[in-house]
Design an enzyme around this catalytic site. Structure first.
Site, PDB file in Angstrom:
ATOM      1  N   ASP A  74     -12.983   9.036  12.850  1.00 23.14           N
ATOM      2  CA  ASP A  74     -12.733   7.942  11.898  1.00 23.14           C
ATOM      3  C   ASP A  74     -13.916   6.985  11.763  1.00 23.14           C
ATOM      4  O   ASP A  74     -14.001   6.266  10.771  1.00 23.14           O
ATOM      5  CB  ASP A  74     -11.526   7.111  12.360  1.00 23.14           C
ATOM      6  CG  ASP A  74     -10.199   7.780  12.027  1.00 23.14           C
ATOM      7  OD1 ASP A  74     -10.206   8.966  11.635  1.00 23.14           O
ATOM      8  OD2 ASP A  74      -9.154   7.109  12.176  1.00 23.14           O
ATOM      9  N   GLY A  80       0.815  -1.209   0.000  1.00 26.83           N
ATOM     10  CA  GLY A  80       0.000   0.000   0.000  1.00 26.83           C
ATOM     11  C   GLY A  80       0.847   1.256   0.000  1.00 26.83           C
ATOM     12  O   GLY A  80       1.591   1.515   0.952  1.00 26.83           O
ATOM     13  N   HIS A  91      10.764  38.238   3.948  1.00 27.25           N
ATOM     14  CA  HIS A  91      11.853  37.726   3.117  1.00 27.25           C
ATOM     15  C   HIS A  91      13.084  37.476   3.969  1.00 27.25           C
ATOM     16  O   HIS A  91      13.403  38.302   4.817  1.00 27.25           O
ATOM     17  CB  HIS A  91      12.205  38.754   2.026  1.00 27.25           C
ATOM     18  CG  HIS A  91      13.409  38.344   1.225  1.00 27.25           C
ATOM     19  ND1 HIS A  91      13.342  37.370   0.259  1.00 27.25           N
ATOM     20  CD2 HIS A  91      14.703  38.767   1.284  1.00 27.25           C
ATOM     21  CE1 HIS A  91      14.554  37.216  -0.266  1.00 27.25           C
ATOM     22  NE2 HIS A  91      15.390  38.040   0.334  1.00 27.25           N
ATOM     23  N   VAL A 136      -2.939  -1.140   4.097  1.00 29.54           N
ATOM     24  CA  VAL A 136      -3.925  -1.059   3.009  1.00 29.54           C
ATOM     25  C   VAL A 136      -5.184  -0.301   3.423  1.00 29.54           C
ATOM     26  O   VAL A 136      -6.205  -0.383   2.752  1.00 29.54           O
ATOM     27  CB  VAL A 136      -4.302  -2.467   2.494  1.00 29.54           C
ATOM     28  CG1 VAL A 136      -3.098  -3.152   1.848  1.00 29.54           C
ATOM     29  CG2 VAL A 136      -4.877  -3.327   3.614  1.00 29.54           C
ATOM     30  N   ALA A 144      -6.892  13.252  12.212  1.00 31.96           N
ATOM     31  CA  ALA A 144      -7.102  13.647  13.600  1.00 31.96           C
ATOM     32  C   ALA A 144      -7.797  15.012  13.690  1.00 31.96           C
ATOM     33  O   ALA A 144      -8.709  15.201  14.502  1.00 31.96           O
ATOM     34  CB  ALA A 144      -5.753  13.698  14.314  1.00 31.96           C
ATOM     35  N   GLY A 191      -0.171   4.255   0.300  1.00 32.21           N
ATOM     36  CA  GLY A 191      -1.003   5.347   0.828  1.00 32.21           C
ATOM     37  C   GLY A 191      -0.175   6.177   1.794  1.00 32.21           C
ATOM     38  O   GLY A 191       1.048   6.017   1.881  1.00 32.21           O
ATOM     39  N   ILE A 243       0.052   6.157   5.106  1.00 32.59           N
ATOM     40  CA  ILE A 243       0.739   5.444   6.187  1.00 32.59           C
ATOM     41  C   ILE A 243       1.894   4.598   5.634  1.00 32.59           C
ATOM     42  O   ILE A 243       2.996   4.586   6.180  1.00 32.59           O
ATOM     43  CB  ILE A 243      -0.276   4.593   6.992  1.00 32.59           C
ATOM     44  CG1 ILE A 243      -1.228   5.542   7.746  1.00 32.59           C
ATOM     45  CG2 ILE A 243       0.422   3.648   7.960  1.00 32.59           C
ATOM     46  CD1 ILE A 243      -2.331   4.874   8.518  1.00 32.59           C
TER      47      ILE A 243
END
Ligand code: FAD
Ligand code: AMP
Length: 479
Positions: free
Chosen positions: A319, A188, A451, A277, A327, A190, A192
């Site tokens: 979640d 995976g 700057h 995954v 989070a 992704g 994570i």
């Protein structure tokens, strides 16, 4: 026996603990139920984020980045660091120290705000009664005017690669290796997978990331995703796209992974395999049949735009409900729900939730990608500015990546703000503020930036939207 609260929160991750603190601040009698225990069996607040997610992963990312820099980035700057060695035990101690400090800090915040922690597993019964089973198996029922479910998520386990906690691990296991694996496989590509793959690659592992999709980071603006992919490959990450893992077997302490790509069946051997995954909403033994809360087809608790479930007085955040697993999204929802319970009417602006991937370079964005804007068929203008032309980025030895701003062609309103490069996670906040206030690209272009700063790239990209960048040749195209 029944104890009564105005608000009972189930789960003390960033969705739940923030909701509980806000509810208490608003004068509501609040309790927060949490079942998390550490390896010694001690209760812990903070959820996935503080214990095994955002915080420990960022601790390892920061430390491993320093190590990598000392080994490979210092010499160019005239710093001759010899024999730089990594003490993995010490690194893990530091990570644990940060986790302990922060999780303990939530306990202090509960005390200061008058939130009652209740330790154990919470189960929602009918009529907002919550049954709590403690570590010894004893149960007690509490009653509430309002219940907020914030039970979070768990890593997805897939049949071809069951976790064994030693060779085939989830993200939690990948934060606890006691030595650097020689060959590390990651399933995976992704957020994570890339973050944890980066940590161990920087510390010396030979890392192969196997990803089923053909497109790298499909949720990211593809101009930036391609830029980042090139840089990850330069760092030595072997990212195999269009490759679906079909099996993983541990034999003689090695994980034999089989996968299929466009060329057919492939095999690879690793010392450790991280399976990353995705995550699933966590609702195990959470709801009694008569609780009245509905789930959607993917197992998320079904809520409306304001996080209300189908059961009166029952809310759900974080979640465990639809939307990005982040989070800060969980916390935003937690605050909104607490305020709604107290009679206010705030809303979460889901269009202004930033996303960050804490690799090097970092990737961060808010709003729409160019692909999304194009698909909507609206006219738009784009301004980009590369860090290669930014003096501060050069001074910091990290002059790669870019800022990209997408604005509606008719109104000039910013609809997408994308950064790949140094401190992208910090820079993206400027885009979030601009979009939250409905800024045009011109508003940013008319703003004075200090700057030399990395943020001057934001200024130049905003100027570039109207073809007025100063420090780069303008290539304004009306799209
Ligand atoms: P959680 O944090 O999962 O908390 C839920 C809590 O509820 C847990 O403590 C659990 O023990 C408790 N609980 C569950 N069921 C019960 C029950 N029945 N009774 C009592 N208690 C219960 N997000 C970011 O925004 N930025 C990042 O950089 C980031 N990095 C991450 C890195 C990793 C490796 C991982 C795994 C995740 C990362 N995330 C990151 C995602 C982030 O951790 C989650 O989005 C966030 O924790 C969700 O918060 P939550 O409150 O919904 O749930
Ligand atoms: P995320 O949802 O961001 O955590 O990413 C998880 C990634 O894992 C996605 O990009 C998926 O395409 C990928 N993935 C899921 N199953 C497999 C598999 N069997 N082999 C390879 N990649 C996978």
């Amino acid at each position: 026996m029944s104890d009564k609260y105005d608000v009972i929160v189930i789960g003390a991750g960033p969705g739940g603990y923030v909701a509980a603190i806000k509810a208490a601040q608003l004068g509501l009698k609040t309790a927060c139920i949490e079942s998390w225990t550490d390896k010694e069996g001690k209760n812990r607040l903070g959820g996935t984020c503080l214990n095994v997610g955002c915080i420990p992963s960022k601790a390892l990312l920061e430390i491993s980045h320093k190590y990598e820099e000392a080994n490979h980035g210092f010499a160019d700057q005239g710093i001759m660091a010899k024999d730089v060695k990594m003490d993995i035990g010490k690194m893990m101690e530091r990570k644990e120290g940060i986790v302990n400090q922060l999780t303990g800090g939530i306990g202090g915040l509960f005390k200061a705000n008058g939130v009652t922690p209740i330790w154990g597993h919470g189960k929602l019964l009918a009529n907002r009664n919550v049954e709590v089973t403690d570590q010894d198996g004893k149960t007690k029922t509490y009653e509430a005017e309002n219940v907020i479910i914030a039970t979070g998520s768990k890593p997805i386990q897939i049949p071809p690669a069951p976790f064994d906690g030693e060779h085939i691990v989830d993200s939690e296991g990948a934060l606890e290796f006691t030595e650097v694996p020689k060959r590390l496989g990651v399933i995976g590509a992704g957020v994570i997978g890339l973050e944890l793959g980066s940590v161990w690659a920087r510390l010396g592992a030979e890392v192969t990331v196997i990803e089923a999709l053909d497109t790298f980071l499909p949720a990211v603006d593809q101009q930036l995703a391609k830029d980042a992919l090139k840089q990850f490959q330069k760092q030595g990450l072997n990212i195999v796209m269009g490759a679906r893992m079909t099996g993983a077997e541990v034999k003689r302490k090695l994980v034999n992974v089989s996968y299929e790509d466009s060329k057919g069946k492939q095999e690879a051997k690793f010392d450790k395999l991280i399976v990353a995954v995705g995550r699933r909403p966590y609702t195990d033994n959470l709801l009694s049949e008569d609780a009245g809360v509905q789930m959607d087809e993917r197992g998320f608790i079904f809520v409306d735009d304001n996080c209300k479930t189908e059961a009166p007085g029952v809310w759900a955040v974080g979640d465990v409900v639809r939307g990005p697993m982040l989070a800060h999204k969980a916390s935003e929802e937690g605050v909104m729900v607490a305020e709604r319970i107290a009679g206010h009417k705030p809303q979460v602006n889901y269009d202004c939730i930033p996303n960050v991937i804490y690799t090097f370079p970092e990737i961060a964005w808010v709003g729409k990608t160019e692909e999304e804007v194009k698909a909507e068929g609206e006219e738009y203008n784009v301004g980009t500015f590369p860090f290669a032309a930014n003096g501060r980025a050069m001074a910091a030895n990290s002059a790669s990546g870019m800022v990209k701003i997408i604005a509606d062609a008719k109104t000039d309103r910013i609809v997408g703000f994308h950064v790949v490069g140094p401190q992208a996670s910090e820079i993206v906040a400027q885009g979030v503020i601009a979009m939250e206030f409905g800024s045009s690209a011109e508003d940013l272009a008319l703003t004075c930036f200090a700057h030399p700063t990395l943020s001057e790239s934001v200024h130049e990209a905003a100027l570039g939207v109207a073809g007025g960048a100063i420090h780069i040749a303008n290539r304004r195209k009306k799209k």
